[in-house]
Design a protein around this motif. Structure first.
Motif, PDB file in Angstrom:
ATOM      1  N   GLU A 137       0.817  -1.207   0.000  1.00  0.00           N
ATOM      2  CA  GLU A 137       0.000   0.000   0.000  1.00  0.00           C
ATOM      3  C   GLU A 137       0.853   1.260   0.000  1.00  0.00           C
ATOM      4  O   GLU A 137       0.510   2.252  -0.641  1.00  0.00           O
ATOM      5  N   ARG A 138       1.970   1.229   0.721  1.00  0.00           N
ATOM      6  CA  ARG A 138       2.873   2.381   0.718  1.00  0.00           C
ATOM      7  C   ARG A 138       3.486   2.570  -0.682  1.00  0.00           C
ATOM      8  O   ARG A 138       3.613   3.692  -1.175  1.00  0.00           O
ATOM      9  N   TYR A 139       3.875   1.468  -1.304  1.00  0.00           N
ATOM     10  CA  TYR A 139       4.438   1.543  -2.652  1.00  0.00           C
ATOM     11  C   TYR A 139       3.416   2.158  -3.604  1.00  0.00           C
ATOM     12  O   TYR A 139       3.736   3.020  -4.423  1.00  0.00           O
ATOM     13  N   PHE A 140       2.178   1.713  -3.468  1.00  0.00           N
ATOM     14  CA  PHE A 140       1.086   2.237  -4.282  1.00  0.00           C
ATOM     15  C   PHE A 140       0.937   3.740  -4.072  1.00  0.00           C
ATOM     16  O   PHE A 140       0.808   4.516  -5.027  1.00  0.00           O
ATOM     17  N   THR A 141       0.978   4.174  -2.827  1.00  0.00           N
ATOM     18  CA  THR A 141       0.763   5.579  -2.495  1.00  0.00           C
ATOM     19  C   THR A 141       1.812   6.488  -3.113  1.00  0.00           C
ATOM     20  O   THR A 141       1.487   7.536  -3.678  1.00  0.00           O
ATOM     21  N   ALA A 147       3.529   7.046 -11.487  1.00  0.00           N
ATOM     22  CA  ALA A 147       3.423   5.799 -12.257  1.00  0.00           C
ATOM     23  C   ALA A 147       2.185   5.015 -11.807  1.00  0.00           C
ATOM     24  O   ALA A 147       2.294   3.978 -11.155  1.00  0.00           O
ATOM     25  N   PRO A 148       0.995   5.523 -12.142  1.00  0.00           N
ATOM     26  CA  PRO A 148      -0.241   4.895 -11.657  1.00  0.00           C
ATOM     27  C   PRO A 148      -0.402   3.432 -12.072  1.00  0.00           C
ATOM     28  O   PRO A 148      -0.875   2.616 -11.281  1.00  0.00           O
ATOM     29  N   GLU A 149      -0.016   3.096 -13.286  1.00  0.00           N
ATOM     30  CA  GLU A 149      -0.183   1.708 -13.745  1.00  0.00           C
ATOM     31  C   GLU A 149       0.696   0.760 -12.935  1.00  0.00           C
ATOM     32  O   GLU A 149       0.274  -0.348 -12.572  1.00  0.00           O
ATOM     33  N   GLU A 150       1.921   1.196 -12.659  1.00  0.00           N
ATOM     34  CA  GLU A 150       2.829   0.378 -11.852  1.00  0.00           C
ATOM     35  C   GLU A 150       2.302   0.266 -10.419  1.00  0.00           C
ATOM     36  O   GLU A 150       2.390  -0.801  -9.782  1.00  0.00           O
ATOM     37  N   ILE A 152      -0.817   0.339  -9.454  1.00  0.00           N
ATOM     38  CA  ILE A 152      -1.946  -0.606  -9.458  1.00  0.00           C
ATOM     39  C   ILE A 152      -1.438  -2.038  -9.554  1.00  0.00           C
ATOM     40  O   ILE A 152      -1.945  -2.942  -8.877  1.00  0.00           O
ATOM     41  N   ARG A 153      -0.440  -2.241 -10.396  1.00  0.00           N
ATOM     42  CA  ARG A 153       0.109  -3.587 -10.569  1.00  0.00           C
ATOM     43  C   ARG A 153       0.618  -4.151  -9.247  1.00  0.00           C
ATOM     44  O   ARG A 153       0.458  -5.331  -8.955  1.00  0.00           O
ATOM     45  N   LYS A 154       1.202  -3.281  -8.428  1.00  0.00           N
ATOM     46  CA  LYS A 154       1.745  -3.748  -7.149  1.00  0.00           C
ATOM     47  C   LYS A 154       0.616  -4.198  -6.217  1.00  0.00           C
ATOM     48  O   LYS A 154       0.728  -5.220  -5.525  1.00  0.00           O
ATOM     49  N   LEU A 155      -0.480  -3.473  -6.212  1.00  0.00           N
ATOM     50  CA  LEU A 155      -1.616  -3.900  -5.397  1.00  0.00           C
ATOM     51  C   LEU A 155      -2.192  -5.216  -5.906  1.00  0.00           C
ATOM     52  O   LEU A 155      -2.635  -6.065  -5.129  1.00  0.00           O
ATOM     53  N   GLU A 156      -2.198  -5.376  -7.208  1.00  0.00           N
ATOM     54  CA  GLU A 156      -2.719  -6.620  -7.795  1.00  0.00           C
ATOM     55  C   GLU A 156      -1.844  -7.812  -7.408  1.00  0.00           C
ATOM     56  O   GLU A 156      -2.325  -8.936  -7.280  1.00  0.00           O
ATOM     57  N   GLU A 157      -0.552  -7.549  -7.202  1.00  0.00           N
ATOM     58  CA  GLU A 157       0.347  -8.607  -6.722  1.00  0.00           C
ATOM     59  C   GLU A 157      -0.084  -9.078  -5.339  1.00  0.00           C
ATOM     60  O   GLU A 157      -0.110 -10.275  -5.056  1.00  0.00           O
ATOM     61  N   TYR A 158      -0.426  -8.124  -4.490  1.00  0.00           N
ATOM     62  CA  TYR A 158      -0.856  -8.513  -3.147  1.00  0.00           C
ATOM     63  C   TYR A 158      -2.193  -9.250  -3.184  1.00  0.00           C
ATOM     64  O   TYR A 158      -2.423 -10.165  -2.384  1.00  0.00           O
ATOM     65  N   ALA A 169     -11.373   0.129  -4.276  1.00  0.00           N
ATOM     66  CA  ALA A 169     -11.611   1.423  -3.626  1.00  0.00           C
ATOM     67  C   ALA A 169     -10.328   2.244  -3.529  1.00  0.00           C
ATOM     68  O   ALA A 169     -10.358   3.468  -3.665  1.00  0.00           O
ATOM     69  N   LYS A 170      -9.191   1.569  -3.308  1.00  0.00           N
ATOM     70  CA  LYS A 170      -7.918   2.296  -3.208  1.00  0.00           C
ATOM     71  C   LYS A 170      -7.524   2.896  -4.549  1.00  0.00           C
ATOM     72  O   LYS A 170      -7.055   4.031  -4.626  1.00  0.00           O
ATOM     73  N   VAL A 171      -7.728   2.122  -5.614  1.00  0.00           N
ATOM     74  CA  VAL A 171      -7.395   2.633  -6.943  1.00  0.00           C
ATOM     75  C   VAL A 171      -8.354   3.768  -7.316  1.00  0.00           C
ATOM     76  O   VAL A 171      -7.952   4.788  -7.882  1.00  0.00           O
ATOM     77  N   ALA A 172      -9.637   3.582  -6.989  1.00  0.00           N
ATOM     78  CA  ALA A 172     -10.618   4.630  -7.270  1.00  0.00           C
ATOM     79  C   ALA A 172     -10.252   5.921  -6.546  1.00  0.00           C
ATOM     80  O   ALA A 172     -10.342   7.017  -7.108  1.00  0.00           O
TER      81      ALA A 172
END
Length: 480
Positions: A137-141, A147-150, A152-158, A169-172
């Motif tokens: 989540e921190r990486y995403f933030t 780099a929004p696509e990257e 999102i990809r990191k959250l999808e990994e989790y 909801a986090k991506v939104a």
């Protein structure tokens, strides 16, 4: 005072130093007095922290917690020292929280918003502690802007690790906070993908607001209603529902949402009163509309929209002079006015004309026409509609056929100059063609009448009046 301080410090020191309880003491309980000393900048804060670190030297979670206290007080060097000591210790190689703390410090110390160093720390946290949700989540933030696509990809990994994890909801939220039309569209789509049963009040509010901003008013109301079913006292959701319902003309329901919003709202906004006021106006509750709209102006005098609506409210109350005063002020001062505002002023003049007698009556009707003439000049894109409105006044009020024909010609010359006619342009142009064709036909100028009738059929092949003008002779073709 010194004796008391010594007594407190001494007791704490004894508690931290008691060897028999070393592994049994809950670190959060032990950390509390240390934290208070650091926050208060007490002279013995360093000593207490040192003893705490010694006591919990084998507990990386406890040490990170102390580092977070320093971080919270912006003592980044102290926080960094604790985190680096952990990351340098092979025994704590899988302590992702230490790397997260280093990443948080990097964010705080970053210049010009450079997220690179922090992202690297968070990525390391993920590599040493793959199940650490906070690291993802921190990486995403830190990457969601650059780099929004990257991100999102990191959250999808989790999510692959924990399929129940809700990333939508986090991506939104990420897209919503971009505060752009494109971001709002993406936010809506991501909110739609998620399980709304897990959404909190903020999620529903942002989802509704994004739809409102995009002018998807039906969707905004529906989302707000879903949120209110779960958070029935939410001022924010009631506000979103009020705004959207008012915009789509559902004034009765808008008033209900407004009542709920004002019930528990201690800090109402100017827009709250504006939308409540136009909803009252919509159900012809003119007196209360005046109260609400004046309140909106009082809170935010720079937003002049309530002034234009006040004119309509006073017109509804039959107070034409006040209505005229507010309408003129609004049109003079506002930087952005629309059709409703000009229409309102024209209606005021028409009503005053209806109530007047003699030459004064026509003066008011001419002023009503002048309003549309001004609009035609200020808004060339809808000049044809303004001329149409003038023609109606000339026809119905002044009974001036010569003026009506002059305005028909204005509509024709305006719309014939447009390359791609809209459906509204076509309707207005057809209206002017037909009217002029009838006038020519009744004046026995058949060729001119038929020429215009042909133009009508080019726009509307099924127009019966145009067909009649083309098909019949002079006498039969006369139309009243």
């Amino acid at each position: 005072m010194k004796a008391i301080k010594y007594l407190i410090s001494g007791v704490l020191a004894m508690a931290l130093a008691a060897p028999s309880m070393a592994q049994d003491v809950n670190y959060q309980t032990a950390l509390e007095p240390v934290s208070k000393a650091i926050v208060a900048k007490s002279a013995d804060a360093a000593e207490l922290a040192k003893k705490y670190q010694k006591e919990f030297k084998k507990n990386p979670e406890a040490l990170v917690a102390l580092g977070k206290v320093y971080f919270g007080e912006k003592r980044y060097d102290d926080a960094k020292a604790i985190a680096q000591a952990l990351t340098d210790n092979k025994k704590f190689a899988n302590c992702g929280d230490a790397w997260i703390l280093l990443g948080d410090i990097a964010v705080a110390e970053a210049e010009n918003g450079d997220a690179g160093p922090a992202a690297a720390m968070y990525e390391t946290a993920i590599s040493v502690d793959p199940k650490n949700k906070t690291a993802y989540e921190r990486y995403f933030t830190v990457n969601r802007t650059a780099a929004p696509e990257e991100a999102i990809r990191k959250l999808e990994e989790y999510k692959k690790i924990d399929p129940s994890y809700q990333i939508e909801a986090k991506v939104a939220d990420m897209y919503y906070k971009q505060n752009t039309i494109g971001g709002m569209k993406d936010a809506v789509e991501w909110y739609k993908k998620g399980d709304a049963n897990n959404y909190d009040e903020t999620n529903f509010t942002q989802w509704a607001n994004a739809n409102y901003i995009l002018r998807n008013y039906d969707d905004a109301v529906n989302v707000a209603k879903r949120g209110l079913a779960k958070f029935n006292n939410s001022v924010y959701l009631s506000r979103a529902a009020l705004y959207a319902a008012a915009e789509k003309g559902d004034f009765q329901n808008a008033l209900e949402y407004g009542k709920d919003m004002f019930k528990d709202n201690k800090d109402s906004l100017a827009l709250d009163y504006y939308y409540y006021g136009i909803s009252q106006l919509g159900v012809k509750d003119y007196q209360n509309a005046v109260t609400s709209l004046n309140k909106a102006l009082e809170i935010n005098p720079k937003d002049l929209r309530p002034m234009g609506k006040l004119s309509q409210a006073y017109l509804g109350l039959g107070q034409e002079d006040k209505a005229l005063d507010y309408s003129q002020k609004y049109l003079e001062q506002a930087t952005s006015v629309g059709y409703d505002d000009y229409n309102n002023l024209s209606e005021i003049y028409k009503k005053k004309g209806d109530a007047a007698k003699g030459t004064q009556q026509n003066d008011f009707y001419n002023k009503a026409m002048d309003v549309w003439e001004i609009m035609a000049k200020k808004s060339p894109a809808i000049a044809d509609y303004a001329y149409f409105q003038e023609a109606q006044i000339a026809q119905d009020k002044l009974k001036d056929q010569a003026k009506v024909r002059e305005l028909n010609q204005k509509i024709i010359s305006t719309d014939e100059a447009i390359t791609n006619l809209s459906s509204t342009n076509k309707q207005l142009l057809t209206y002017a063609y037909i009217n002029e064709a009838i006038n020519y036909n009744n004046a026995n100028e058949i060729d001119k009448a038929k020429e215009l009738a042909q133009k009508v059929l080019a726009i509307d092949p099924n127009n019966e009046t145009a067909k009649k003008i083309l098909a019949v002779g002079t006498e039969e073709g006369k139309t009243e």
